[in-house]
Design a protein around this motif. Sequence first.
Motif, PDB file in Angstrom:
ATOM      1  N   GLY A 165       0.838  -1.198   0.000  1.00 53.71           N
ATOM      2  CA  GLY A 165       0.000   0.000   0.000  1.00 53.71           C
ATOM      3  C   GLY A 165       0.867   1.239   0.000  1.00 53.71           C
ATOM      4  O   GLY A 165       0.984   1.933   1.008  1.00 53.71           O
ATOM      5  N   GLY A 170      -0.604   3.742  -3.981  1.00 59.07           N
ATOM      6  CA  GLY A 170      -1.492   2.705  -3.475  1.00 59.07           C
ATOM      7  C   GLY A 170      -1.234   1.328  -4.050  1.00 59.07           C
ATOM      8  O   GLY A 170      -2.169   0.533  -4.208  1.00 59.07           O
ATOM      9  N   GLY A 196      -1.731  -0.183   3.941  1.00 58.33           N
ATOM     10  CA  GLY A 196      -2.435  -1.326   3.368  1.00 58.33           C
ATOM     11  C   GLY A 196      -2.775  -2.429   4.342  1.00 58.33           C
ATOM     12  O   GLY A 196      -3.640  -3.272   4.049  1.00 58.33           O
ATOM     13  N   VAL A 199      -6.345  -2.602   4.951  1.00 61.86           N
ATOM     14  CA  VAL A 199      -7.147  -2.582   3.723  1.00 61.86           C
ATOM     15  C   VAL A 199      -7.103  -3.953   3.056  1.00 61.86           C
ATOM     16  O   VAL A 199      -8.135  -4.589   2.823  1.00 61.86           O
ATOM     17  N   ILE A 200      -5.906  -4.429   2.773  1.00 63.77           N
ATOM     18  CA  ILE A 200      -5.719  -5.645   1.976  1.00 63.77           C
ATOM     19  C   ILE A 200      -6.439  -6.865   2.559  1.00 63.77           C
ATOM     20  O   ILE A 200      -7.092  -7.607   1.806  1.00 63.77           O
ATOM     21  N   LEU A 203     -10.151  -7.067   1.419  1.00 62.94           N
ATOM     22  CA  LEU A 203     -10.510  -7.066   0.003  1.00 62.94           C
ATOM     23  C   LEU A 203     -11.068  -8.429  -0.391  1.00 62.94           C
ATOM     24  O   LEU A 203     -10.781  -9.449   0.248  1.00 62.94           O
ATOM     25  N   VAL A 290     -13.945  -0.975   3.920  1.00 65.24           N
ATOM     26  CA  VAL A 290     -12.966  -1.066   2.831  1.00 65.24           C
ATOM     27  C   VAL A 290     -13.666  -1.157   1.478  1.00 65.24           C
ATOM     28  O   VAL A 290     -13.240  -0.513   0.502  1.00 65.24           O
ATOM     29  N   MET A 294     -13.073   1.428  -1.614  1.00 67.20           N
ATOM     30  CA  MET A 294     -12.610   0.970  -2.928  1.00 67.20           C
ATOM     31  C   MET A 294     -13.617   1.321  -4.026  1.00 67.20           C
ATOM     32  O   MET A 294     -13.226   1.708  -5.137  1.00 67.20           O
ATOM     33  N   ASP A 316      -3.992  -0.850  -5.966  1.00 62.22           N
ATOM     34  CA  ASP A 316      -4.403  -2.037  -5.223  1.00 62.22           C
ATOM     35  C   ASP A 316      -5.247  -1.664  -4.011  1.00 62.22           C
ATOM     36  O   ASP A 316      -6.051  -2.467  -3.540  1.00 62.22           O
ATOM     37  N   VAL A 317      -5.037  -0.458  -3.492  1.00 57.29           N
ATOM     38  CA  VAL A 317      -5.804   0.029  -2.347  1.00 57.29           C
ATOM     39  C   VAL A 317      -6.405   1.380  -2.712  1.00 57.29           C
ATOM     40  O   VAL A 317      -6.303   1.848  -3.842  1.00 57.29           O
ATOM     41  N   ASN A 318      -7.046   2.039  -1.768  1.00 53.66           N
ATOM     42  CA  ASN A 318      -7.878   3.208  -2.046  1.00 53.66           C
ATOM     43  C   ASN A 318      -7.103   4.522  -2.183  1.00 53.66           C
ATOM     44  O   ASN A 318      -7.342   5.490  -1.463  1.00 53.66           O
TER      45      ASN A 318
END
Length: 368
Positions: A165, A170, A196, A199-200, A203, A290, A294, A316-318
């Motif tokens: 992240g 991102g 991240g 976040v990750i 997902l 999340v 996204m 990959d993240v916001n």
Amino acid sequence: MLNKGRSEEELFTFLAGKKSEDLGYDFILSSMCTVPHSVAVRAHCMFMETNLGDPGLFPGTMALEQLLIRRFGGLFHCPGAGGYATSGGTESNIQALRLAIVRRSDSASPNVIVPDSAHFSFKKACDILGLEMRRVPLTKDFRMDADFAAEQVDRNTVALVGVAGTTEYGMVDPITALGKIACQHDLFFHVDAAFGGMVIPFLSDPVPFDFAVPGVTTIAVDPHKMGMSTIPCGCLLTREPDLLNTLNIDTPYLTVKQEYTLAGTRPGAPVAGALAVMDYLGVEGMKAIVTGCMKNTLRLIAALETFGIPRAATPDVNVATFICNKARVPGPWKVSWTCQKHLRIVCMPHVHRDLLETFIKNVGESHA
């Protein structure tokens, strides 16, 4: 100099005036921090006076810190992980490199390999610790070039760093490939997942980045970012539960006689706040947060591209980035710009859909 004192009313009128000078989150699109969750604020206020720097005086707060580490250990596929609550990613990254140096104390000229996208805290860490920082260029999709990283390893390399992240774009570096390099060369491998890390895991199709990847030694994560805790609260996690003990120093006048933390006095309040949010929302609640962030990120990318403002990367993240000039961003919005002069917007929880649609409308109106 100190003044003669103020009445409480006068004092808080003064403080309120200064607070009014701060920018409200309603127009902040550049920050990786956000408005803390209400349960974090409530928990924080309950533990305002606690000091984890002398944990024997606050055993309940210490137990919450240990529980927070267990929560993250489970989330990062290592239930027995060690760790502690830091002030944030900078402290976590410094401590990780301290651990790496202790592990390879035989190196006279130690170096660490980091991606060009590494947070500026690694420059601070290397300056403090006397490390040579070897930067690895990014691929076209703004990820660390693993092949180039492998070429930088020599007998004085004490650590390898990957980011999950990245701050500017991102992106998640190729952690699995980097883990293989770490295993091949017996390197200390630190993953900076300050952003991240919260976040990750939530997902629908998470990319490998944590202790499930062989070779990962430590992970940094910041609950005060996507975890919506009060500031400051970060965490450093170690695969080996006792690894941090290699940093122990004597603290004879405290209730514990050795400590491995970087800071002395450490607030317990944001730790309670971080745990409160995690336990209140749970996995499903965090997934909902999340997912919303996204969706907003993708909505923003699609909308600006209809105005002829192309994305710089597919994140990959916001975090959304765009190829455009500063004149295309209307006031009063607070955005930021990457080193490559790309517009950067972070779709945090406070950047809700109505706010985002207002920004999109303003961008369209300013160039109609």
